[in-house]
Design an enzyme around this catalytic site. Structure first.
Site, short mmCIF file in Angstrom:
data_model
loop_
_atom_site.label_atom_id
_atom_site.label_comp_id
_atom_site.label_asym_id
_atom_site.label_seq_id
_atom_site.Cartn_x
_atom_site.Cartn_y
_atom_site.Cartn_z
N HIS A 156 0.52 -1.23 0.06
CA HIS A 156 0.11 -0.24 -0.12
C HIS A 156 0.99 1.39 0.34
CE1 HIS A 156 -2.22 -3.07 2.53
NE2 HIS A 156 -3.25 -2.29 1.36
N LYS A 195 -0.93 -6.85 -7.44
CA LYS A 195 -0.77 -8.38 -6.91
C LYS A 195 -2.38 -8.57 -7.58
CE LYS A 195 -0.98 -10.74 -2.37
NZ LYS A 195 -2.63 -10.27 -2.01
N ASP A 196 -3.79 -8.08 -6.59
CA ASP A 196 -5.15 -8.16 -7.63
C ASP A 196 -5.15 -8.09 -8.82
OD1 ASP A 196 -5.71 -8.45 -4.53
OD2 ASP A 196 -5.63 -6.80 -4.42
N ARG A 207 -3.45 -10.72 4.29
CA ARG A 207 -3.29 -12.29 5.09
C ARG A 207 -2.57 -12.79 5.22
NH1 ARG A 207 -8.78 -10.99 0.76
NH2 ARG A 207 -10.07 -10.80 2.13
O1 PAF Z 1 -7.98 -4.35 -2.77
C1 PAF Z 1 -8.65 -3.87 -1.79
O2 PAF Z 1 -8.05 -3.69 -1.31
C2 PAF Z 1 -10.55 -3.82 -1.60
O3 PAF Z 1 -10.61 -4.74 -2.81
C3 PAF Z 1 -11.06 -2.18 -2.90
C4 PAF Z 1 -10.18 -1.76 -4.25
C5 PAF Z 1 -10.01 -1.06 -1.84
C6 PAF Z 1 -11.93 -2.26 -2.37
O4 PAF Z 1 -12.71 -2.48 -1.06
#
Ligand code: PAF
Length: 281
Positions: free
Chosen positions: A37, A149-150, A187
């Protein structure tokens, strides 16, 4: 640093910044922030005059048997990380202020959400799309930042933004890894010491398949077998999926010709972990 809980307060702040001609970057998060982040916030701070980080554990993207109740939270640490990374404002709304009791609007990015994580998490991407759209409408950012990553989430949001004409640039940012190669994830904290070691199989198996690419392998089935064999060598790991898909459509490919996404999901001690890489032929 300012922390605002109400939508109206955020909108007023945005109005003030817009009057001053300032550009705005948004980093949507669910909190329990880590270096992944942080890299998004730092990038947003470089590219925008003001940065808003939203911290909201979005209930609508969790399925009935998922970890909404136990999702890790640490507002004190989140606050200091946001501040040191260059954020100007945290938006931390309550679920009741974000959702009307009788809300009935849904968003379905059809096709892109059927496979990969969407196959086992049928409500997940609908919830992500609704909350991200709401955040976009509240914050009206110039740019919004998401981690690679997502990868499926990033592809789905890019498609939604295109299809619904949101005037927002979506910026995908590289995966941040621990020094031993494990992709950073909130996680990861669910894992025991042994589970944490076992989780390295994600990155190791992807690296093995990258080697195969370098050596000229272009058949998806061979790729998948290489990854499968490696993951199966780790007794604590249980495969959810191993997929080779087109990076835009997320449809499976049999031969690697264009830009592809190699994405995997495994369970370790009931924790679902994902990892991926993108390859451009
Ligand atoms: O990736 C995340 O943390 C969540 O899916 C997001 C984009 C903040 C939406 O809740």
């Amino acid at each position: 640093m300012n922390i605002l809980n109400s939508i109206d307060e955020v909108r007023n702040q945005i109005k003030t910044w817009r009057k001053e001609g300032l550009s705005i970057g948004l980093v949507p998060t669910m909190g329990f922030l880590h270096e992944g982040h942080e890299s998004l916030i730092r990038r947003a701070a470089k590219e925008n005059d003001r940065v808003i980080v939203s911290i909201f554990v979005n209930p609508t993207q969790f399925g009935a048997n998922e970890d909404l109740e136990t999702y890790p939270r640490d507002m004190k640490n989140d606050e200091s990380l946001c501040f040191s990374a260059g954020a100007n404002l945290i938006f931390n709304p309550s679920p009741s202020s974000m959702y009307f009791d009788d809300a009935c609007t849904t968003i379905n990015v059809a096709g892109l959400t059927d496979g990969l994580c969407g196959a086992k998490r049928p409500v997940h991407f609908g919830g992500v799309c609704v909350v991200v759209s709401k955040l976009f409408n509240i914050v009206t950012p110039d740019k919004a930042y998401f981690g690679e990553k997502d990868a499926q989430q990033l592809a789905v949001i890019k498609r939604m933004v295109r299809d619904l004409n949101f005037d927002i640039e979506i910026v995908g940012c590289p995966i941040i890894r621990e020094t031993d190669g494990l992709a950073k994830s909130s996680r990861n904290t669910y894992l025991s010491e042994n589970g944490r070691k076992a989780a390295l199989i994600l990155n190791k198996s992807l690296n093995l398949s990258k080697e195969a690419l370098k050596n000229g392998e272009r058949k998806s089935s061979i790729f998948k077998d290489i990854i499968k064999e490696k993951i199966n060598s780790e007794v604590l790991a249980k495969i959810d999926y191993i997929e080779v898909v087109d990076s835009l459509t997320l449809k499976p490919v049999t031969n690697i010709k264009a830009s592809i996404l190699v994405a995997i999901a495994i369970y370790i001690e009931n924790t679902r972990l994902i990892d991926n890489f993108t390859y451009k032929a």
